[in-house]
Enzyme design. Structure first.
Site, PDB file in Angstrom:
ATOM      1  N   GLU A 155       1.936  -2.785  -2.459  1.00 29.69           N
ATOM      2  CA  GLU A 155       3.305  -2.427  -1.964  1.00 29.69           C
ATOM      3  C   GLU A 155       3.752  -0.861  -1.078  1.00 29.69           C
ATOM      4  O   GLU A 155       4.649  -0.554  -0.805  1.00 29.69           O
ATOM      5  CB  GLU A 155       4.778  -2.723  -3.065  1.00 29.69           C
ATOM      6  CG  GLU A 155       4.388  -4.207  -3.794  1.00 29.69           C
ATOM      7  CD  GLU A 155       3.913  -5.943  -2.381  1.00 29.69           C
ATOM      8  OE1 GLU A 155       4.723  -5.774  -1.106  1.00 29.69           O
ATOM      9  OE2 GLU A 155       3.738  -6.781  -2.567  1.00 29.69           O
ATOM     10  N   GLY A 156       3.044  -0.826  -0.445  1.00 28.63           N
ATOM     11  CA  GLY A 156       2.214   0.303   0.233  1.00 28.63           C
ATOM     12  C   GLY A 156       2.188   1.841  -1.597  1.00 28.63           C
ATOM     13  O   GLY A 156       2.562   2.003  -1.825  1.00 28.63           O
TER      14      GLY A 156
END
Length: 595
Positions: free
Chosen positions: A434-435
């Site tokens: 998620e980043g």
């Protein structure tokens, strides 16, 4: 050593520190909400997490998922637990009533997912994207898509995925190659391959709703040319769509979660939002996922701490320096200062992180339902500012806490049978997906701190300062002074970086991690000061409990918060010596020579 939901701490955080019931009752959408209802919901959520999901954690890790001829079988018991999850109405907790949801506050959803992640991270990966997918479609889906899919997603009858990553395109979404061709029926046909898709195929639900980033034929290059599409596993007529699972990954952790490779072969899809604005729509889901991942780190830290605390009180080794009366020849290792510090550090990071996560969850409710437009905008700004901090700082803290929990076990912690090593393995992924945390730092410093002339960090610093000044002349005056000094130095560091980047564009990229961690520590210090002030005010009600809170706050400021000194030294050193510029020049010259 079973998972015990931290219900008393949730009550302290939500009711006493954040005063969430009062804040929520001021919103028309939650006018009937009160502390009693809050605790009833949390008790039921904790019971489900502890009794239904937690018993499947170790077995799910050992068994993992099975892949055969395009089908994925989840570990034994996972499907049954998910059916009970839906029967209990948990997927719909914070969804709107018009879509079959319960319309309850999102801060409760935040607490629910902390407990689920603590109980069984691998299992929780399956419903983990439900609310983000729901929010994305509610905000950007066409009326036809909302009517067809929102109720099914809200109820959990259909699970959802987020299909971004490709083998050649991880963090750089502008490199995505998946294509979308307009069809004759007003829909689109997707072709391409995606990897690392959590829950891309499984046996928990009959249908899976894939939200896919892809590129239309006339799209601009880079990320600005991406559009978002909805492609279901099963089409409205019940036939199978052109989506095939080509394999699952064999992973270091979260082995109960199916991480899939998907191939889209002329798959039927529908546009979500506007063409060419796919990232704007997808960011609704991605931001929800980033908050969820931060809570995952928190939950895993809590579960690991509970195990290490229990072990430290059972394991007897040597004589402690300060011994209780009537002590045996060997004392519990919890009495030894070295182990006691390991345990207290975990507690401080976890309970401080819980306060920060719940404050963020409350911001979600305020940003959506406050009746004042200016207040909603202010809450959104605060939410955007703190989201990368929650994701990166709490996941980093979660991994550190899991490592310290294993350290309490000593050599036994390195043995699989003890069970503690699973938390370390599971926690590691939260810093990546998620980043990655490095990307969170860059996003935080460039877009949340330096943009808008520093308006959002100024607002955050003002919040910290207001509570710090409440402590003037009190028992925590010294700790409040430390907070005020750190807040002022953070403000000055941001201003100096803004000036320095004009001549050295790489400067913020080198200091992004440090600035995010500094803000994380300032946020946890702020929360611990609020907790300490509340504990002092309530000391006579329950001396044992509130003395414990006061002592934990003292420990945080004495042993954990001073990490900001080293971080400020790094920032100041880079600003004064120009180290990033020197390193960049050397790297440039080295690259030229290598070329």
């Amino acid at each position: 050593m079973n998972y015990v939901p931290p219900l008393r701490d949730f009550a302290f955080v939500l009711d006493e520190v954040l005063q969430a019931p009062q804040a929520l009752r001021a919103l028309p959408a939650h006018a009937g909400f009160d502390g009693e209802l809050m605790m009833q919901i949390l008790e039921e959520a904790g019971r489900f997490a502890a009794n239904v999901v937690a018993p499947l954690n170790a077995s799910g890790d050992r068994e993992g998922c099975r892949f055969e001829q395009g089908a994925v079988t989840t570990p034994s018991g996972f499907a049954g637990a998910y059916a009970r999850f839906c029967e209990g109405g948990w997927p719909a907790l914070a969804c709107a009533p018009e879509h079959g949801g319960q319309g309850l506050p999102q801060v409760l959803d935040c607490a629910l997912y902390e407990m689920l992640s603590a109980a069984n991270h691998g299992w929780t990966m399956y419903p983990g994207l439900l609310h983000g997918a729901y929010a994305c479609l509610a905000a950007h889906g066409s009326p036809a898509l909302r009517e067809a899919y929102l109720d099914k997603i809200a109820s959990g009858e259909w699970l959802a995925t987020m299909c971004l990553t490709e083998a050649h395109a991880g963090s750089d979404l502008g490199l995505l190659r998946t294509r979308a061709a307009p069809g004759d029926d007003g829909g689109y046909r997707l072709s391409g391959d995606k990897i690392f898709i959590s829950g891309g195929e499984h046996d928990l639900t009959g249908n899976i709703v894939h939200l896919v980033l892809a590129r239309l034929p006339d799209a601009a290059p880079g990320s600005k040319g991406l559009s978002l599409f909805l492609a279901p596993k099963l089409l409205p007529d019940g036939s199978r769509n052109g989506i095939q699972c080509t394999g699952i990954e064999h992973k270091m952790g979260i082995r109960g979660s199916a991480t899939c490779s998907l191939r889209f072969e002329q798959a039927q899809a529908w546009l979500v939002g506007e063409a060419g604005r796919g990232l704007a729509a997808m960011f609704v889901m991605m931001n929800a996922a980033r908050l969820h991942v931060g809570v995952q780190g928190l939950g895993l830290a809590e579960a690991a701490w509970q195990r290490s605390l229990a072990y430290a009180h059972e394991r007897r080794q040597s004589r402690a320096p300060v011994r209780p009366a009537g002590a045996q020849a060997a004392d519990p290792i919890a009495l030894h200062p070295a182990v006691h510090k390991l345990l207290m550090e975990q507690r401080c990071r976890i309970e401080g992180g819980r306060m920060l996560a719940c404050w963020t969850g409350l911001l979600l409710d305020l940003a959506e339902h406050d009746t004042d437009a200016d207040a909603r905008r202010r809450h959104r700004d605060r939410l955007e500012f703190i989201t990368p901090v929650v994701k990166a700082f709490l996941t980093e803290q979660g991994f550190q806490c899991a490592s310290r929990a294993l350290q309490v076990f000593g050599g036994h912690g390195y043995i699989v049978e003890s069970g503690i090593e699973q938390y370390l393995r599971d926690a590691r992924i939260t810093m990546i997906y998620e980043g990655s945390n490095e990307i969170q730092g860059i996003d935080f410093l460039l877009r949340k701190v330096l943009a808008d002339d520093g308006r959002r960090p100024e607002d955050f610093v003002a919040l910290v300062q207001a509570d710090a000044r409440r402590a003037d002349g009190g028992a925590f005056e010294q700790q409040a002074s430390l907070l005020l000094q750190a807040a002022q130095k953070l403000r000055q560091a941001a201003a100096d970086i803004a000036v320095g980047m004009a001549s050295n564009p790489s400067l913020p990229y080198f200091l992004a991690d440090e600035m995010l961690r500094l803000t994380g520590h300032l946020a946890l210090g702020w929360m611990w000061l609020r907790a300490a002030l509340r504990a002092l005010a309530a000391l006579d009600c329950n001396p044992a409990y509130y003395n414990g809170k006061r002592d934990a706050a003292c420990y945080y400021f004495a042993f954990v918060f001073p990490e900001v000194l080293q971080l400020f030294d790094v920032v100041d050193g880079c600003l004064s010596t120009g180290v990033p510029a020197i390193l960049s020049d050397r790297h440039h010259h080295a690259a030229q020579e290598a070329g």
